[in-house]
Motif scaffolding. Sequence first.
Motif, PDB file in Angstrom:
ATOM      1  N   LEU A   1      -3.162 -27.851 -32.946  1.00  0.00           N
ATOM      2  CA  LEU A   1      -3.224 -27.669 -31.532  1.00  0.00           C
ATOM      3  C   LEU A   1      -4.672 -27.982 -30.989  1.00  0.00           C
ATOM      4  O   LEU A   1      -5.144 -28.091 -30.028  1.00  0.00           O
ATOM      5  CB  LEU A   1      -2.832 -26.145 -31.096  1.00  0.00           C
ATOM      6  CG  LEU A   1      -1.391 -25.846 -30.984  1.00  0.00           C
ATOM      7  CD1 LEU A   1      -1.263 -24.323 -30.622  1.00  0.00           C
ATOM      8  CD2 LEU A   1      -0.550 -26.781 -30.066  1.00  0.00           C
ATOM      9  N   CYS A   2      -5.530 -27.908 -32.204  1.00  0.00           N
ATOM     10  CA  CYS A   2      -6.962 -27.821 -31.666  1.00  0.00           C
ATOM     11  C   CYS A   2      -7.604 -29.445 -31.526  1.00  0.00           C
ATOM     12  O   CYS A   2      -7.028 -30.421 -32.189  1.00  0.00           O
ATOM     13  CB  CYS A   2      -7.883 -27.514 -33.161  1.00  0.00           C
ATOM     14  SG  CYS A   2      -9.452 -27.656 -32.761  1.00  0.00           S
TER      15      CYS A   2
ATOM     16  N   LEU B   1      -5.328 -13.974 -34.381  1.00  0.00           N
ATOM     17  CA  LEU B   1      -5.772 -15.139 -33.405  1.00  0.00           C
ATOM     18  C   LEU B   1      -6.860 -16.345 -34.115  1.00  0.00           C
ATOM     19  O   LEU B   1      -7.799 -15.728 -34.482  1.00  0.00           O
ATOM     20  CB  LEU B   1      -6.513 -14.280 -31.963  1.00  0.00           C
ATOM     21  CG  LEU B   1      -5.740 -13.698 -31.219  1.00  0.00           C
ATOM     22  CD1 LEU B   1      -6.431 -12.935 -30.158  1.00  0.00           C
ATOM     23  CD2 LEU B   1      -4.509 -14.465 -30.524  1.00  0.00           C
TER      24      LEU B   1
ATOM     25  N   CYS C   1     -12.244 -23.401 -26.549  1.00  0.00           N
ATOM     26  CA  CYS C   1     -10.988 -23.534 -25.605  1.00  0.00           C
ATOM     27  C   CYS C   1     -10.022 -22.653 -25.954  1.00  0.00           C
ATOM     28  O   CYS C   1      -8.963 -22.606 -25.045  1.00  0.00           O
ATOM     29  CB  CYS C   1     -10.419 -25.178 -25.846  1.00  0.00           C
ATOM     30  SG  CYS C   1      -9.484 -25.283 -27.222  1.00  0.00           S
ATOM     31  N   HIS C   2      -9.841 -22.050 -26.937  1.00  0.00           N
ATOM     32  CA  HIS C   2      -8.753 -20.998 -27.377  1.00  0.00           C
ATOM     33  C   HIS C   2      -7.275 -21.516 -27.236  1.00  0.00           C
ATOM     34  O   HIS C   2      -6.304 -20.914 -27.480  1.00  0.00           O
ATOM     35  CB  HIS C   2      -8.948 -19.849 -26.338  1.00  0.00           C
ATOM     36  CG  HIS C   2     -10.155 -19.047 -26.523  1.00  0.00           C
ATOM     37  ND1 HIS C   2     -10.160 -18.080 -27.414  1.00  0.00           N
ATOM     38  CD2 HIS C   2     -11.113 -19.385 -25.750  1.00  0.00           C
ATOM     39  CE1 HIS C   2     -11.476 -17.432 -27.504  1.00  0.00           C
ATOM     40  NE2 HIS C   2     -12.000 -18.167 -26.669  1.00  0.00           N
ATOM     41  N   LEU C   3      -7.136 -22.918 -27.339  1.00  0.00           N
ATOM     42  CA  LEU C   3      -5.840 -23.432 -27.204  1.00  0.00           C
ATOM     43  C   LEU C   3      -5.069 -23.127 -28.647  1.00  0.00           C
ATOM     44  O   LEU C   3      -3.788 -22.916 -28.842  1.00  0.00           O
ATOM     45  CB  LEU C   3      -6.000 -25.054 -27.273  1.00  0.00           C
ATOM     46  CG  LEU C   3      -4.867 -25.842 -26.561  1.00  0.00           C
ATOM     47  CD1 LEU C   3      -4.373 -25.086 -25.160  1.00  0.00           C
ATOM     48  CD2 LEU C   3      -5.147 -27.095 -26.549  1.00  0.00           C
TER      49      LEU C   3
ATOM     50  N   ASP D   1      -5.126 -20.191 -30.076  1.00  0.00           N
ATOM     51  CA  ASP D   1      -4.720 -19.196 -29.844  1.00  0.00           C
ATOM     52  C   ASP D   1      -3.044 -18.910 -29.330  1.00  0.00           C
ATOM     53  O   ASP D   1      -2.300 -18.002 -29.499  1.00  0.00           O
ATOM     54  CB  ASP D   1      -5.568 -18.099 -29.091  1.00  0.00           C
ATOM     55  CG  ASP D   1      -6.638 -17.704 -29.448  1.00  0.00           C
ATOM     56  OD1 ASP D   1      -6.765 -17.734 -30.747  1.00  0.00           O
ATOM     57  OD2 ASP D   1      -7.612 -17.253 -28.863  1.00  0.00           O
ATOM     58  N   ALA D   2      -2.655 -19.998 -28.996  1.00  0.00           N
ATOM     59  CA  ALA D   2      -1.185 -20.140 -28.529  1.00  0.00           C
ATOM     60  C   ALA D   2      -0.257 -20.028 -29.992  1.00  0.00           C
ATOM     61  O   ALA D   2       0.998 -19.755 -29.729  1.00  0.00           O
ATOM     62  CB  ALA D   2      -1.076 -21.458 -27.747  1.00  0.00           C
ATOM     63  N   ALA D   3      -1.055 -20.322 -31.034  1.00  0.00           N
ATOM     64  CA  ALA D   3      -0.220 -20.353 -32.200  1.00  0.00           C
ATOM     65  C   ALA D   3       0.161 -18.754 -32.835  1.00  0.00           C
ATOM     66  O   ALA D   3       0.806 -18.550 -33.621  1.00  0.00           O
ATOM     67  CB  ALA D   3      -0.712 -21.153 -33.089  1.00  0.00           C
ATOM     68  N   GLY D   4      -0.671 -17.991 -32.277  1.00  0.00           N
ATOM     69  CA  GLY D   4      -0.717 -16.447 -32.608  1.00  0.00           C
ATOM     70  C   GLY D   4      -0.742 -15.555 -31.721  1.00  0.00           C
ATOM     71  O   GLY D   4      -0.506 -15.555 -30.563  1.00  0.00           O
ATOM     72  N   ALA D   5      -0.770 -14.055 -32.262  1.00  0.00           N
ATOM     73  CA  ALA D   5      -0.847 -13.191 -31.409  1.00  0.00           C
ATOM     74  C   ALA D   5      -1.787 -12.223 -31.926  1.00  0.00           C
ATOM     75  O   ALA D   5      -1.925 -12.194 -33.214  1.00  0.00           O
ATOM     76  CB  ALA D   5       0.446 -12.683 -31.126  1.00  0.00           C
ATOM     77  N   SER D   6      -2.663 -11.447 -31.158  1.00  0.00           N
ATOM     78  CA  SER D   6      -3.630 -10.486 -31.438  1.00  0.00           C
ATOM     79  C   SER D   6      -2.939  -9.429 -32.350  1.00  0.00           C
ATOM     80  O   SER D   6      -1.772  -9.235 -32.507  1.00  0.00           O
ATOM     81  CB  SER D   6      -3.920  -9.434 -30.315  1.00  0.00           C
ATOM     82  OG  SER D   6      -5.110  -8.689 -30.737  1.00  0.00           O
TER      83      SER D   6
END
Lengths: 405, 145
Positions: B115-116, B77, B65-67, B69-74
Amino acid sequence: MTRVLVVGGGVAGLTAALAAREAGAEVAIVSRGPGASALVSGAVEVAPGGGPPVEAARALADRLPGHPYARLRDRLGELPGALSLLRRSLSPHLSEEGGRFVTPLGGVRPAALAQVSQAAGAIRAGERIAVAGFRHHPGLSASERIAERLAGEGIAASSVTLDWLDRVERLGWTIFELARLLDDPAEAARLGESIRRAKPQADRVLLPAFVGIERPEQSLKLVSEAAGVACGERLAGLPTLPGLRLRRAMDRALGAPELHPVAGEVVELRDGHARVDRESGEEELRFDVAVLASGKYVGGGIRCGRSFVEPLGGLPVHDGQGELNGRAPERLLADAPCGPCPAFEAGVRIDGSSRPLDATGAPVAWLRAAGAVLAGSDFAADGAGLGLAAFTGYLAGRSAAAGRG
Amino acid sequence: MLEKREILGWVTFGGRALVVHPLQVAFRGRPGVDRFRENFLPEGLVPTSAADRRLLRGASRCTSCHLCDAAGASPALPSLVPLVFARSSLDLVHARPALAALAARPEVLEEGERLCPSGVPLRLLADWLVDRLAKVDAAAGGGAP
């Protein structure tokens, strides 16, 4: 005062906890996370077809006799109360009214409520819509196809390509990074200016669901002012920013001390007693009635390995038609590779008071069940969405507060 | 009745299993896991224990779901941990920049875990991958880990 333990921190668990508290119970809610509630499009759907929620839910119950709406048909009149409780508890996250909303692939879907920035993107009669796209972002460049599909539905829609991302040096920004960018008022104004430059021939511009994380309604207002035209968001696919926004709103609601939130996972549930695994160690909780709002496969309320299992109450697992215990999941998937599959409807059966049924078909007096853990609901296919979670959670919470039996 | 070819097959393979293999084990001098490491560690294939497999069941809960990824940045991730790098040891060398970026910002994985929706143990998985990468590096440097 009845002690109610809610297992699960998704929309069903939240509404169950709030409804039980409202009915005078002492509530504790154990949550590992929001489960599939965090994977939402941003809309709170009740049933496909649109119209008043109660009538739409009745029509779905007529069409699917094994659906939870059909089992709770006599109580569908309480659906507006459940939606109202959800909206109030998450305020100002959700709109006051529903409508018809544009999906990420250009479909149109009715919903009873939506996130405020998406409600601004609802389809209004007689309006011309421009679907915004960004040529340098692989996930946001399909505006022409979306507009074509909307036009096919009889909606006056065109596409408009914006240059807002042209100056960005890196391709493939995640939707969350773009949203964080738009939390900055100056960046929101820049997006609005790029809309103004594109001169859309429309009454409303539909943006992807990415206009800010912290205060999307304010960011959207800034975008609209700079653009000189009303703007709104489409519904979202995965990865879903509205899911993150909902999660934050739910965290705020679940943080209320009167709900006694417990972060952890229930590992054992017996009559009157629960064992919770927390980061700080194990904890024992006592209760009179427990509400199982543990979700399906994402939340962990139903497990699908060699067979279907409901791990906490040891309850039999059914689909909308019959029992699934002992049936091999891979066989079910192989038998229905394209159409509706019983595996997605797996869950526990309930009676009209939200009490789950045991192997003999008798209701379990100390338990209630709500949300995706219920048999007969297929979250992805039946169109009942979060409305079903809110409705069944509301009923389960009220029933639990009334005590056992 | 068994035919001649079947009897010959049983004698050949049965003989290997009952006589040749025990003799090989007795005189080889080194356990199989050492030979596995010698042959496959340089390629990034680290032996997977029963405890590793239990941990990987946690990774398999990921629904893409990639949710998180909201915690990080490339490149930091969190979704890269269960989606890419927990699935194939051969990809471990490519994980190095992402794992280093995630190690430099431990709060990203912590928030990602929060968030997961399905409870993937991101921090444990990332630690496990760093450990496996160290084993691969040690093997490439000439010594078994």
